[in-house]
Design a protein around this motif. Structure first.
Motif, short mmCIF file in Angstrom:
data_model
loop_
_atom_site.label_atom_id
_atom_site.label_comp_id
_atom_site.label_asym_id
_atom_site.label_seq_id
_atom_site.Cartn_x
_atom_site.Cartn_y
_atom_site.Cartn_z
N PRO A 136 -9.19 -6.17 -7.94
CA PRO A 136 -8.22 -7.18 -7.53
C PRO A 136 -7.00 -6.57 -6.86
O PRO A 136 -6.28 -7.25 -6.14
N ASP A 137 -6.77 -5.29 -7.09
CA ASP A 137 -5.60 -4.59 -6.55
C ASP A 137 -6.09 -3.33 -5.83
O ASP A 137 -6.30 -2.29 -6.44
N MET A 138 -6.28 -3.43 -4.51
CA MET A 138 -6.86 -2.31 -3.77
C MET A 138 -5.98 -1.06 -3.76
O MET A 138 -6.52 0.06 -3.78
N PRO A 139 -4.65 -1.14 -3.73
CA PRO A 139 -3.87 0.10 -3.85
C PRO A 139 -4.21 0.90 -5.10
O PRO A 139 -4.28 2.13 -5.07
N VAL A 140 -4.45 0.20 -6.21
CA VAL A 140 -4.85 0.87 -7.45
C VAL A 140 -6.21 1.54 -7.26
O VAL A 140 -6.42 2.69 -7.68
N ALA A 141 -7.14 0.83 -6.61
CA ALA A 141 -8.48 1.39 -6.39
C ALA A 141 -8.41 2.67 -5.58
O ALA A 141 -9.09 3.66 -5.89
N TYR A 142 -7.60 2.67 -4.53
CA TYR A 142 -7.49 3.88 -3.71
C TYR A 142 -6.93 5.05 -4.50
O TYR A 142 -7.34 6.21 -4.31
N MET A 143 -5.98 4.78 -5.40
CA MET A 143 -5.37 5.87 -6.16
C MET A 143 -6.34 6.51 -7.14
O MET A 143 -6.14 7.65 -7.56
N PHE A 194 0.85 -1.20 0.00
CA PHE A 194 0.00 0.00 0.00
C PHE A 194 0.88 1.24 0.00
O PHE A 194 1.01 1.95 0.99
N SER A 195 1.46 1.47 -1.15
CA SER A 195 2.35 2.62 -1.35
C SER A 195 2.05 3.23 -2.70
O SER A 195 2.03 2.52 -3.72
N PRO A 196 1.81 4.55 -2.77
CA PRO A 196 1.53 5.19 -4.07
C PRO A 196 2.63 4.95 -5.09
O PRO A 196 2.36 4.82 -6.29
N ALA A 197 3.86 4.85 -4.61
CA ALA A 197 4.99 4.68 -5.53
C ALA A 197 4.97 3.32 -6.23
O ALA A 197 5.60 3.15 -7.28
N MET A 198 4.24 2.35 -5.66
CA MET A 198 4.22 1.00 -6.22
C MET A 198 3.08 0.79 -7.22
O MET A 198 2.98 -0.28 -7.82
N VAL A 199 2.21 1.78 -7.40
CA VAL A 199 1.08 1.64 -8.32
C VAL A 199 1.53 1.97 -9.74
O VAL A 199 1.98 3.08 -10.02
N ARG A 200 1.39 1.01 -10.63
CA ARG A 200 1.82 1.20 -12.01
C ARG A 200 0.73 1.91 -12.81
O ARG A 200 -0.46 1.64 -12.66
N ALA A 201 1.15 2.80 -13.69
CA ALA A 201 0.21 3.64 -14.44
C ALA A 201 -0.74 2.80 -15.29
O ALA A 201 -1.93 3.10 -15.38
N GLU A 202 -0.22 1.72 -15.89
CA GLU A 202 -1.09 0.92 -16.77
C GLU A 202 -2.20 0.23 -15.98
O GLU A 202 -3.33 0.09 -16.46
N LYS A 203 -1.90 -0.19 -14.74
CA LYS A 203 -2.94 -0.79 -13.89
C LYS A 203 -3.98 0.25 -13.50
O LYS A 203 -5.18 -0.04 -13.45
N LEU A 204 -3.52 1.45 -13.21
CA LEU A 204 -4.42 2.53 -12.83
C LEU A 204 -5.38 2.85 -13.97
O LEU A 204 -6.59 2.98 -13.78
N ILE A 205 -4.84 2.95 -15.17
CA ILE A 205 -5.67 3.27 -16.35
C ILE A 205 -6.66 2.14 -16.61
O ILE A 205 -7.85 2.38 -16.87
N ARG A 206 -6.19 0.89 -16.51
CA ARG A 206 -7.06 -0.26 -16.79
C ARG A 206 -8.23 -0.32 -15.79
O ARG A 206 -9.37 -0.55 -16.19
#
Length: 372
Positions: free
Chosen positions: A255-262, A164-176
């Protein structure tokens, strides 16, 4: 051995799986006696052995069968310590531990159907240690238990900080994920995640959405499609009556809650009832998200109003609306300062790694041979 009601998508089950990984990583083995649920597969992938037992059954015969199966398992696998979760887990663990001479610890868990003072049962007073997920839970232990020597250890469930770190969230996962939720072109997103249950305060959030000045914000409510259909229908009718169609949507669990939070511009936790440990609040703060939450249970210990988030009285839609408006209108410097403060606060007090070290130390202490 872990004994819990069900390996499902809840805080206690998540804690059990995290501890299983830790114990197995240290060369140990873990058996979970629990009803089959959504997280059984993940528990097995972690290396745990699942023993499916119907703990919700109240018949004397079922209880006797459960007790016999647990005793047989304890003897066969040379279990060193039992960790029970909740009232029913404590009842089963107490009997098994007394029969087999094995130390046991118990973690009280929140229950929407019971007031907090009933989270602690007499069986828990017989445990070698009561593990409280927060100071709030520790405060619920009756003075009579403490006077009789009950040992209470406050060990928060913790947050996996590397994950749960913003730095670990990949842009492509965020967009998807944003595209899957049809949120990639939304001006502002309010995110609510958690079980579909009246105690979570979904209705309060809907009334707050109707009162908000920030009309361009969209609220995404995460839920499984098959979850609590009757309550979902009630909420859909309320959405229609408040004319919130288009501003409030149910979306599938990520499936990836850090992405959801971002994806969220604000995370809301409008609970009516307390929780033993507010995992959503802790995770969102670790991700640097502005959090607006009800002032119940352990949540006031996580949020510093004005610095790391907002606290509102439970059930107060007017206050919730005002705080959400404030959160969504923060400027870039203020959001950055809040994110840094929030992340630092979680790192100091709610590290999963620190919690696991504390729990392992407790297990070792209880299994250490005592001098006579």
């Amino acid at each position: 051995m872990q004994i819990l009601p069900r390996l499902d998508a809840d805080g206690a089950s998540r804690n059990a799986i995290d501890m299983a990984r830790t114990v197995i990583g240290q060369g140990g083995a873990v058996i979970a006696a629990a009803r089959t649920g959504a997280l059984v597969g993940e528990f097995r992938q972690a290396g745990g052995v699942h023993l499916d037992l119907p703990f919700e059954s109240l018949s004397p015969l079922a209880r006797w069968r459960i007790a016999r199966q647990i005793r047989n398992t304890l003897g066969k696998h040379r279990i060193d310590v039992i960790h029970a979760y909740g009232r029913r887990g404590a009842r089963v663990a107490r009997r098994a531990a007394r029969t087999m001479g094995i130390p046991f610890v118990v973690s009280p868990i929140g229950n929407d159907d019971r007031p907090p003072e009933q989270w602690i049962s007499p069986d828990m007073g017989m445990a070698d240690a009561i593990v409280a997920a927060s100071p709030f839970v520790a405060s619920l232990v009756p003075q009579t238990m403490l006077a009789n020597g009950a040992r209470v250890e406050v060990i928060p469930r913790g947050v996996d900080l590397p994950r749960f770190s913003p730095a670990m969230v990949r842009a492509e996962k965020l967009i998807r994920q944003a595209q899957e939720w049809r949120a990639d072109d939304l001006p502002a997103v309010i995110l609510m995640t958690g079980r579909l249950s009246p105690g979570k305060g979904h209705d309060v959030l809907l009334h707050a959405m109707a009162r908000m000045k920030t009309r361009h914000a969209t609220c995404l409510i995460l839920s499984r499609e098959d979850e609590n259909q009757r309550y979902r229908e009630t909420l859909l009718r309320l959405i229609a009556s408040l004319q919130l169609e288009g501003r409030v949507r149910f979306v599938s669990h990520a499936p990836d809650m850090p992405v959801a939070y971002m994806i969220a511009d604000a995370v809301v936790v409008p609970s009516r009832v307390p929780e033993a440990f507010n995992s959503v609040c802790a995770e969102a703060l670790a991700m640097g998200r502005p959090v607006v939450a009800s002032c119940v249970g352990d949540t006031p210990g996580m949020i510093v109003p004005g610095k790391t988030g907002w606290l509102v009285p439970p059930g107060d839609a007017e206050a919730l609306a005002a705080s959400l408006d404030e959160a969504l209108t923060l400027g870039i410097p203020a959001r950055a300062a809040l994110a840094a403060e929030a992340r630092a606060a979680i790192e100091r007090a709610y590290s999963l790694a620190d919690a696991q070290k504390h729990m392992l130390a407790l297990y070792r202490d209880l299994t250490r041979p005592r001098r006579r």
